[in-house]
Design a protein around this motif. Structure first.
Motif, PDB file in Angstrom:
ATOM      1  N   TYR A 167     -20.530 -42.502 -96.778  1.00  0.00           N
ATOM      2  CA  TYR A 167     -21.476 -42.504 -97.891  1.00  0.00           C
ATOM      3  C   TYR A 167     -20.879 -43.298 -99.051  1.00  0.00           C
ATOM      4  CZ  TYR A 167     -18.238 -38.670 -98.599  1.00  0.00           C
ATOM      5  OH  TYR A 167     -17.086 -37.920 -98.665  1.00  0.00           O
ATOM      6  N   LEU A 168     -21.745 -43.940 -99.821  1.00  0.00           N
ATOM      7  CA  LEU A 168     -21.355 -44.593-101.061  1.00  0.00           C
ATOM      8  C   LEU A 168     -21.658 -43.667-102.228  1.00  0.00           C
ATOM      9  CD1 LEU A 168     -22.537 -48.292-100.685  1.00  0.00           C
ATOM     10  CD2 LEU A 168     -20.227 -47.557-101.276  1.00  0.00           C
TER      11      LEU A 168
ATOM     12  N   TYR B  95      -2.287 -46.740-102.581  1.00  0.00           N
ATOM     13  CA  TYR B  95      -2.887 -45.468-102.187  1.00  0.00           C
ATOM     14  C   TYR B  95      -2.910 -44.519-103.372  1.00  0.00           C
ATOM     15  CZ  TYR B  95      -1.900 -47.490 -97.646  1.00  0.00           C
ATOM     16  OH  TYR B  95      -1.846 -48.354 -96.573  1.00  0.00           O
ATOM     17  N   THR B  96      -3.913 -43.665-103.399  1.00  0.00           N
ATOM     18  CA  THR B  96      -4.041 -42.693-104.475  1.00  0.00           C
ATOM     19  C   THR B  96      -4.500 -41.356-103.919  1.00  0.00           C
ATOM     20  OG1 THR B  96      -4.904 -42.388-106.719  1.00  0.00           O
ATOM     21  CG2 THR B  96      -6.457 -43.208-105.058  1.00  0.00           C
ATOM     22  N   SER B  97      -4.536 -40.353-104.773  1.00  0.00           N
ATOM     23  CA  SER B  97      -5.017 -39.026-104.397  1.00  0.00           C
ATOM     24  C   SER B  97      -6.465 -38.883-104.833  1.00  0.00           C
ATOM     25  CB  SER B  97      -4.170 -37.933-105.067  1.00  0.00           C
ATOM     26  OG  SER B  97      -2.810 -38.104-104.752  1.00  0.00           O
ATOM     27  N   VAL B  98      -7.249 -38.189-104.021  1.00  0.00           N
ATOM     28  CA  VAL B  98      -8.677 -38.020-104.283  1.00  0.00           C
ATOM     29  C   VAL B  98      -9.060 -36.555-104.132  1.00  0.00           C
ATOM     30  CG1 VAL B  98     -11.021 -38.664-103.580  1.00  0.00           C
ATOM     31  CG2 VAL B  98      -9.161 -40.342-103.400  1.00  0.00           C
ATOM     32  N   LEU B  99      -9.883 -36.056-105.053  1.00  0.00           N
ATOM     33  CA  LEU B  99     -10.582 -34.787-104.873  1.00  0.00           C
ATOM     34  C   LEU B  99     -12.065 -35.106-104.747  1.00  0.00           C
ATOM     35  CD1 LEU B  99      -8.859 -32.239-107.288  1.00  0.00           C
ATOM     36  CD2 LEU B  99      -9.203 -31.959-104.833  1.00  0.00           C
ATOM     37  N   ASP B 100     -12.620 -34.736-103.610  1.00  0.00           N
ATOM     38  CA  ASP B 100     -14.001 -35.063-103.264  1.00  0.00           C
ATOM     39  C   ASP B 100     -14.797 -33.760-103.229  1.00  0.00           C
ATOM     40  OD1 ASP B 100     -16.370 -35.654-101.897  1.00  0.00           O
ATOM     41  OD2 ASP B 100     -15.398 -37.002-100.482  1.00  0.00           O
ATOM     42  N   MET B 101     -15.842 -33.694-104.048  1.00  0.00           N
ATOM     43  CA  MET B 101     -16.676 -32.487-104.099  1.00  0.00           C
ATOM     44  C   MET B 101     -17.990 -32.705-103.351  1.00  0.00           C
ATOM     45  SD  MET B 101     -14.199 -31.918-106.151  1.00  0.00           S
ATOM     46  CE  MET B 101     -14.356 -33.233-107.367  1.00  0.00           C
ATOM     47  N   THR B 102     -18.551 -31.570-102.855  1.00  0.00           N
ATOM     48  CA  THR B 102     -19.781 -31.617-102.066  1.00  0.00           C
ATOM     49  C   THR B 102     -20.647 -30.412-102.391  1.00  0.00           C
ATOM     50  OG1 THR B 102     -18.485 -32.550-100.222  1.00  0.00           O
ATOM     51  CG2 THR B 102     -20.723 -31.780 -99.723  1.00  0.00           C
ATOM     52  N   ALA B 103     -21.929 -30.663-102.600  1.00  0.00           N
ATOM     53  CA  ALA B 103     -22.888 -29.559-102.649  1.00  0.00           C
ATOM     54  C   ALA B 103     -23.184 -29.185-101.192  1.00  0.00           C
ATOM     55  CB  ALA B 103     -24.152 -29.983-103.380  1.00  0.00           C
ATOM     56  N   GLU B 104     -22.346 -28.329-100.648  1.00  0.00           N
ATOM     57  CA  GLU B 104     -22.354 -28.097 -99.201  1.00  0.00           C
ATOM     58  C   GLU B 104     -23.629 -27.424 -98.718  1.00  0.00           C
ATOM     59  OE1 GLU B 104     -19.789 -25.270 -96.563  1.00  0.00           O
ATOM     60  OE2 GLU B 104     -18.534 -27.007 -97.083  1.00  0.00           O
TER      61      GLU B 104
ATOM     62  N   LEU C  80     -28.449 -27.485 -95.189  1.00  0.00           N
ATOM     63  CA  LEU C  80     -29.906 -27.456 -95.081  1.00  0.00           C
ATOM     64  C   LEU C  80     -30.412 -28.664 -94.302  1.00  0.00           C
ATOM     65  CD1 LEU C  80     -32.559 -26.052 -95.999  1.00  0.00           C
ATOM     66  CD2 LEU C  80     -32.514 -27.561 -98.008  1.00  0.00           C
ATOM     67  N   ASN C  81     -29.831 -29.835 -94.589  1.00  0.00           N
ATOM     68  CA  ASN C  81     -30.254 -31.058 -93.917  1.00  0.00           C
ATOM     69  C   ASN C  81     -29.158 -32.109 -94.077  1.00  0.00           C
ATOM     70  OD1 ASN C  81     -31.445 -33.498 -93.084  1.00  0.00           O
ATOM     71  ND2 ASN C  81     -33.461 -32.887 -93.807  1.00  0.00           N
ATOM     72  N   PRO C  82     -28.536 -32.582 -92.973  1.00  0.00           N
ATOM     73  CA  PRO C  82     -27.462 -33.580 -93.082  1.00  0.00           C
ATOM     74  C   PRO C  82     -27.886 -34.861 -93.794  1.00  0.00           C
ATOM     75  CG  PRO C  82     -27.523 -32.631 -90.884  1.00  0.00           C
ATOM     76  CD  PRO C  82     -28.750 -32.142 -91.598  1.00  0.00           C
ATOM     77  N   ARG C  83     -29.191 -35.141 -93.832  1.00  0.00           N
ATOM     78  CA  ARG C  83     -29.648 -36.348 -94.520  1.00  0.00           C
ATOM     79  C   ARG C  83     -29.488 -36.244 -96.033  1.00  0.00           C
ATOM     80  NH1 ARG C  83     -35.164 -38.315 -91.335  1.00  0.00           N
ATOM     81  NH2 ARG C  83     -34.189 -38.570 -89.274  1.00  0.00           N
ATOM     82  N   HIS C  84     -29.138 -35.074 -96.516  1.00  0.00           N
ATOM     83  CA  HIS C  84     -28.931 -34.891 -97.950  1.00  0.00           C
ATOM     84  C   HIS C  84     -27.525 -35.283 -98.400  1.00  0.00           C
ATOM     85  CE1 HIS C  84     -32.301 -31.598 -98.016  1.00  0.00           C
ATOM     86  NE2 HIS C  84     -32.790 -32.828 -97.938  1.00  0.00           N
ATOM     87  N   ILE C  85     -26.705 -35.826 -97.494  1.00  0.00           N
ATOM     88  CA  ILE C  85     -25.322 -36.149 -97.853  1.00  0.00           C
ATOM     89  C   ILE C  85     -25.234 -37.029 -99.105  1.00  0.00           C
ATOM     90  CG2 ILE C  85     -23.276 -37.449 -97.115  1.00  0.00           C
ATOM     91  CD1 ILE C  85     -23.640 -36.307 -94.343  1.00  0.00           C
TER      92      ILE C  85
END
Length: 270
Positions: free
Chosen positions: A94-95, A146-155, A160-165
């Motif tokens: 995803y972008l 290289y760097t460190s990343v924290l990636d958040m998600t409304a899981e 509910l629907n994978p298309r909501h990624i």
């Protein structure tokens, strides 16, 4: 800039030497100034101790990466957490918009549209050379660091629907970057780098790059296939596992040899 003995402040380097490096890290990457800057700083050993009486305040690497790619389900553990199978042919991806970007110490804001937000630690690849159609074996030649990343998600949205990624990943403050970029020469074995997701001091998940289904070099080849990867673009390469976060939590991405990234979680104001 981290150097032996401390930190060299770029504005002080420019003022002392009459140079015009930067002024941002993105500028340094895009103008190819890293080698010259390192050589300049190496010739200024006394500069490190100047102006550094207080603890430095870190922001994100930069606010607007040209592209910010995320990779999903790159570890078996994370796929299991979500109750899905790993993609067999290519990674989930995803972008993200630049409005997601924050830095070390900034607040992660929980949106009212989600009741289950997760945070996950990842290794970030910073592209150093604008490129397209890069074979995986040539990927090291276009990587700045290289760097460190924290990636958040409304899981809950994804469940509910994978298309909501794209929606689930796009809320403001949902991608923290930094505080350091480490150049490849400082990492003797990329495959051995360990990434850990930590919430309130408890390690939620931890694994090495070697356990990825699609390694970082493969990802550079994949995302540059038929698509321009501009210098300064970032690829978040996938997480060993995510932790649910709530108001007041402290969440960390610990990336061995790269850096420790920490943010606090807050409810978004109405």
């Amino acid at each position: 800039m981290s150097v032996p003995g401390g930190i060299a402040v770029l504005s002080l380097v420019n003022a002392t030497e009459g140079t015009s490096y930067g002024p941002t890290l993105l500028n340094i990457i895009q103008k190819g100034e890293a080698v010259a800057l390192a050589a300049t700083v190496a010739g200024l050993p006394d500069l490190v101790s100047q102006g550094m009486g207080a603890e430095p305040v870190f922001g994100p690497l930069y606010r607007c990466p040209p592209k910010l790619w995320g990779v999903g389900l790159n570890y078996v553990r994370h796929a299991d957490d979500l109750g899905v199978l790993q993609p067999a042919d290519a990674p989930g991806s995803y972008l993200r918009p630049s409005s997601t970007v924050i830095g070390y110490g900034d607040d992660i804001l929980l949106p009212g549209q989600s009741q289950r937000v997760t945070a996950e630690a990842e290794l970030g690849v910073v592209i150093g050379t604008t490129c397209r159609d890069v074979p995986a074996e040539d990927a090291p030649s276009v990587i700045f660091g290289y760097t460190s990343v924290l990636d958040m998600t409304a899981e809950d949205a994804i469940r509910l629907n994978p298309r909501h990624i794209p929606w689930a990943k796009a809320f403001d403050t949902f991608c923290s970057l930094g505080p350091w970029v480490v150049t490849p020469d400082e990492i003797p074995d990329l495959s051995a780098v360990r990434i850990s997701t930590v919430v309130n001091g408890r390690t939620i998940a931890s694994n090495q790059v070697s356990a990825m289904k699609y390694d970082p070099y493969w990802q550079v080849g994949y995302f540059s296939g038929g698509m321009l990867l501009e210098a300064g673009s970032v690829i978040a390469t996938g997480t060993p596992g995510a932790g649910v976060i709530h108001d007041g939590d402290t969440v960390e991405a610990l990336v061995e040899g790269v850096g420790d990234l920490r943010n606090t979680v807050r409810l978004k104001a109405a």
